[in-house]
Design a protein around this motif. Structure first.
Motif, PDB file in Angstrom:
ATOM      1  N   THR A 242       0.807  -1.223   0.000  1.00 17.48           N
ATOM      2  CA  THR A 242       0.000   0.000   0.000  1.00 17.48           C
ATOM      3  C   THR A 242       0.844   1.278   0.000  1.00 17.48           C
ATOM      4  OG1 THR A 242      -0.313  -0.574   2.294  1.00 17.48           O
ATOM      5  CG2 THR A 242      -2.189  -0.871   0.869  1.00 17.48           C
ATOM      6  N   ALA A 243       2.104   1.184   0.465  1.00 21.05           N
ATOM      7  CA  ALA A 243       2.942   2.401   0.435  1.00 21.05           C
ATOM      8  C   ALA A 243       3.087   2.896  -1.004  1.00 21.05           C
ATOM      9  CB  ALA A 243       4.313   2.110   1.031  1.00 21.05           C
ATOM     10  N   LEU A 244       3.093   1.975  -1.952  1.00 20.67           N
ATOM     11  CA  LEU A 244       3.282   2.372  -3.352  1.00 20.67           C
ATOM     12  C   LEU A 244       2.034   3.037  -3.936  1.00 20.67           C
ATOM     13  CD1 LEU A 244       5.283  -0.705  -4.684  1.00 20.67           C
ATOM     14  CD2 LEU A 244       6.112   1.638  -4.395  1.00 20.67           C
ATOM     15  N   LEU A 245       0.931   2.987  -3.195  1.00 17.39           N
ATOM     16  CA  LEU A 245      -0.285   3.627  -3.704  1.00 17.39           C
ATOM     17  C   LEU A 245      -0.248   5.135  -3.479  1.00 17.39           C
ATOM     18  CD1 LEU A 245      -2.894   0.963  -2.601  1.00 17.39           C
ATOM     19  CD2 LEU A 245      -1.807   1.259  -4.831  1.00 17.39           C
ATOM     20  N   GLU A 246       0.723   5.579  -2.665  1.00 11.59           N
ATOM     21  CA  GLU A 246       0.813   7.027  -2.415  1.00 11.59           C
ATOM     22  C   GLU A 246       1.760   7.705  -3.387  1.00 11.59           C
ATOM     23  OE1 GLU A 246       1.047   8.291   1.618  1.00 11.59           O
ATOM     24  OE2 GLU A 246      -0.096   6.544   2.309  1.00 11.59           O
ATOM     25  N   THR A 247       2.426   6.920  -4.233  1.00 13.54           N
ATOM     26  CA  THR A 247       3.416   7.516  -5.152  1.00 13.54           C
ATOM     27  C   THR A 247       3.042   7.225  -6.607  1.00 13.54           C
ATOM     28  OG1 THR A 247       4.713   5.510  -4.726  1.00 13.54           O
ATOM     29  CG2 THR A 247       5.399   7.495  -3.581  1.00 13.54           C
ATOM     30  N   THR A 248       1.761   6.957  -6.843  1.00 13.66           N
ATOM     31  CA  THR A 248       1.337   6.627  -8.213  1.00 13.66           C
ATOM     32  C   THR A 248       1.384   7.860  -9.107  1.00 13.66           C
ATOM     33  OG1 THR A 248      -0.934   7.021  -7.565  1.00 13.66           O
ATOM     34  CG2 THR A 248      -0.218   4.731  -7.571  1.00 13.66           C
ATOM     35  N   ASP A 249       1.567   7.602 -10.388  1.00 17.10           N
ATOM     36  CA  ASP A 249       1.529   8.654 -11.415  1.00 17.10           C
ATOM     37  C   ASP A 249       0.790   8.004 -12.584  1.00 17.10           C
ATOM     38  OD1 ASP A 249       1.958  10.640 -13.216  1.00 17.10           O
ATOM     39  OD2 ASP A 249       4.148  10.451 -13.291  1.00 17.10           O
ATOM     40  N   GLU A 312      -9.401  -3.472 -16.619  1.00 17.61           N
ATOM     41  CA  GLU A 312      -9.238  -2.033 -16.883  1.00 17.61           C
ATOM     42  C   GLU A 312      -9.767  -1.165 -15.754  1.00 17.61           C
ATOM     43  OE1 GLU A 312     -10.605  -0.952 -20.780  1.00 17.61           O
ATOM     44  OE2 GLU A 312      -8.907  -2.081 -21.633  1.00 17.61           O
ATOM     45  N   TRP A 313     -10.648  -1.731 -14.946  1.00 11.91           N
ATOM     46  CA  TRP A 313     -11.181  -0.961 -13.814  1.00 11.91           C
ATOM     47  C   TRP A 313     -10.097  -0.741 -12.758  1.00 11.91           C
ATOM     48  CZ3 TRP A 313     -10.318  -3.818  -9.535  1.00 11.91           C
ATOM     49  CH2 TRP A 313     -10.242  -5.218  -9.702  1.00 11.91           C
ATOM     50  N   TYR A 314      -9.005  -1.534 -12.799  1.00 12.25           N
ATOM     51  CA  TYR A 314      -7.984  -1.418 -11.762  1.00 12.25           C
ATOM     52  C   TYR A 314      -7.078  -0.229 -12.066  1.00 12.25           C
ATOM     53  CZ  TYR A 314      -4.262  -2.242  -8.513  1.00 12.25           C
ATOM     54  OH  TYR A 314      -3.348  -2.056  -7.511  1.00 12.25           O
ATOM     55  N   ALA A 315      -7.283   0.877 -11.374  1.00 13.05           N
ATOM     56  CA  ALA A 315      -6.527   2.097 -11.674  1.00 13.05           C
ATOM     57  C   ALA A 315      -6.345   2.909 -10.392  1.00 13.05           C
ATOM     58  CB  ALA A 315      -7.282   2.912 -12.730  1.00 13.05           C
ATOM     59  N   PRO A 316      -5.556   2.373  -9.422  1.00 11.13           N
ATOM     60  CA  PRO A 316      -5.420   3.087  -8.150  1.00 11.13           C
ATOM     61  C   PRO A 316      -4.866   4.502  -8.333  1.00 11.13           C
ATOM     62  CG  PRO A 316      -3.778   1.326  -8.324  1.00 11.13           C
ATOM     63  CD  PRO A 316      -4.739   1.158  -9.468  1.00 11.13           C
ATOM     64  N   GLY A 317      -4.085   4.702  -9.413  1.00 13.23           N
ATOM     65  CA  GLY A 317      -3.520   6.040  -9.658  1.00 13.23           C
ATOM     66  C   GLY A 317      -4.600   7.080  -9.890  1.00 13.23           C
ATOM     67  N   ARG A 318      -5.775   6.620 -10.330  1.00  8.58           N
ATOM     68  CA  ARG A 318      -6.866   7.582 -10.560  1.00  8.58           C
ATOM     69  C   ARG A 318      -7.543   7.983  -9.260  1.00  8.58           C
ATOM     70  NH1 ARG A 318     -10.330   4.606 -14.433  1.00  8.58           N
ATOM     71  NH2 ARG A 318      -8.871   4.072 -16.046  1.00  8.58           N
TER      72      ARG A 318
END
Ligand SMILES: O=C(O)CCC(=O)C(=O)O
Length: 324
Positions: A242-249, A312-318
């Motif tokens: 989950t730490a990587l979900l805060e640095t998405t682009d 395609e629904w998987y888009a945590p960066g959005r």
């Protein structure tokens, strides 16, 4: 007496965020006094924010996300250090241990029976064929936002010449463009891998010098990445990190696993492997991966499976703050 309108909104945000993270209200009010508020003003501000119905609503959302975080941690706890690396894998074992378990695997020698490819051989047969490459990547740190501007065509012989040079990340024939449409003769030599739809494997070619970097990203479908010429180093991290979900682009990530990380990012478990000709790595949909060519390299990715392969629904960066 200070009321909330006298306080910079950033401080109210800071206060709310820290209260939601479980910080001690007394400690927070002493930070506010160090900022120039009197003891009474600081305490009044903290209790005002604590009693705010907006904070109560936020707590309900935070609770759900904290519970999800724990569920992710539980899964990571048992996954840790159990990366799969095998010399043989049949369809049933692949389906059970990789596809449905949503786990990567390195299959050594997976493509040992495919026809051999060499840079010289490909140059002799197809040097004249024009292929699509991304050129000028090294001038743009976020080159993927400029794909169209960087997309150009060159004869394969020109790319092979660059591949014989010192290397770098400037020019790369990337699998997004179906280079195999330009080189249809090569398609016939591409064999099957566990789970892949043999009639239509969805093969894509990745060809470039030593030093190409595909930065950390996730895909919205799974693929095998099969190494044909040269070596590539691959880093993988679970979507449950989950730490990587805060640095998405977008689907990319600002983290580079080659660099030391701090805080929660330092706790991320990376799975690092080097694939050599014949080896393949299974990249499940959503898993973070970064790929660096250690030498002039050709790889093929296979993205069509015998089971539905599209999330395609998987888009945590959005879901990044402010974008909900
Ligand atoms: O080989 C590469 O440079 C990147 C491969 C990749 O990211 C993929 O197949 O999804």
């Amino acid at each position: 007496m200070t009321d909330r309108t006298d306080v910079a909104p950033e401080w109210i945000g800071w206060l709310a965020e820290n209260l939601l993270r479980g910080a001690n209200p007394v400690g927070l009010s002493s930070v506010l006094t160090a900022q120039g508020l009197s003891d009474d003003e600081a305490l009044a501000l903290v209790s005002g924010v604590l009693g705010d119905p907006i904070l109560a609503a936020a707590r309900r959302v935070v609770h759900r996300s904290a519970a999800t975080e724990q569920a992710s941690r539980l899964r990571r706890h048992f996954e840790r250090g159990h990366a799969l690396e095998v010399d043989a894998l049949d369809d049933v074992a692949f389906f059970t241990h990789c596809w449905t378990a949503h786990r990567p695997v390195v299959l050594r020698g997976a493509a040992r029976d495919w026809p051999e490819w060499t840079l010289e051989g490909l140059g002799e047969r197809f040097g004249h064929v024009e292929i699509e490459v991304l050129e000028g990547r090294s001038k743009h740190p976020r080159w993927w936002t400029k794909r169209e501007a960087l997309c150009t065509r060159m004869p394969l012989s020109a790319l092979l010449e660059k591949m014989a040079g010192p290397g770098g990340d400037d020019c790369y024939g990337v699998g997004r463009n179906d280079l195999l449409d330009d080189l249809p003769e090569l398609k016939g030599g591409i064999g099957g891998l566990p789970g892949v739809d043999r009639a239509n494997p969805g093969a894509r070619l990745w060809i470039g010098p030593a030093g190409t970097v595909t930065p950390l990203h996730h895909d919205q479908s799974a693929a095998w990445l099969v190494q044909r010429v040269g070596a590539k180093r691959v880093w993988l991290a679970s979507p449950l990190e989950t730490a990587l979900l805060e640095t998405t682009d977008g689907v990319f990530n600002r983290v580079d696993p080659r660099l030391p990380q701090e805080g929660d990012l330092a706790e991320v478990t990376w799975w690092e492997t080097v694939i050599h000709p014949g080896d393949a790595v299974f990249l499940p949909a959503g898993w973070w991966h970064q790929v660096v060519a250690e030498s002039a390299s050709i790889s093929v990715s296979l993205g069509r499976f015998r089971w539905p392969n599209n999330v395609e629904w998987y888009a945590p960066g959005r879901l990044a703050p402010g974008r909900v």
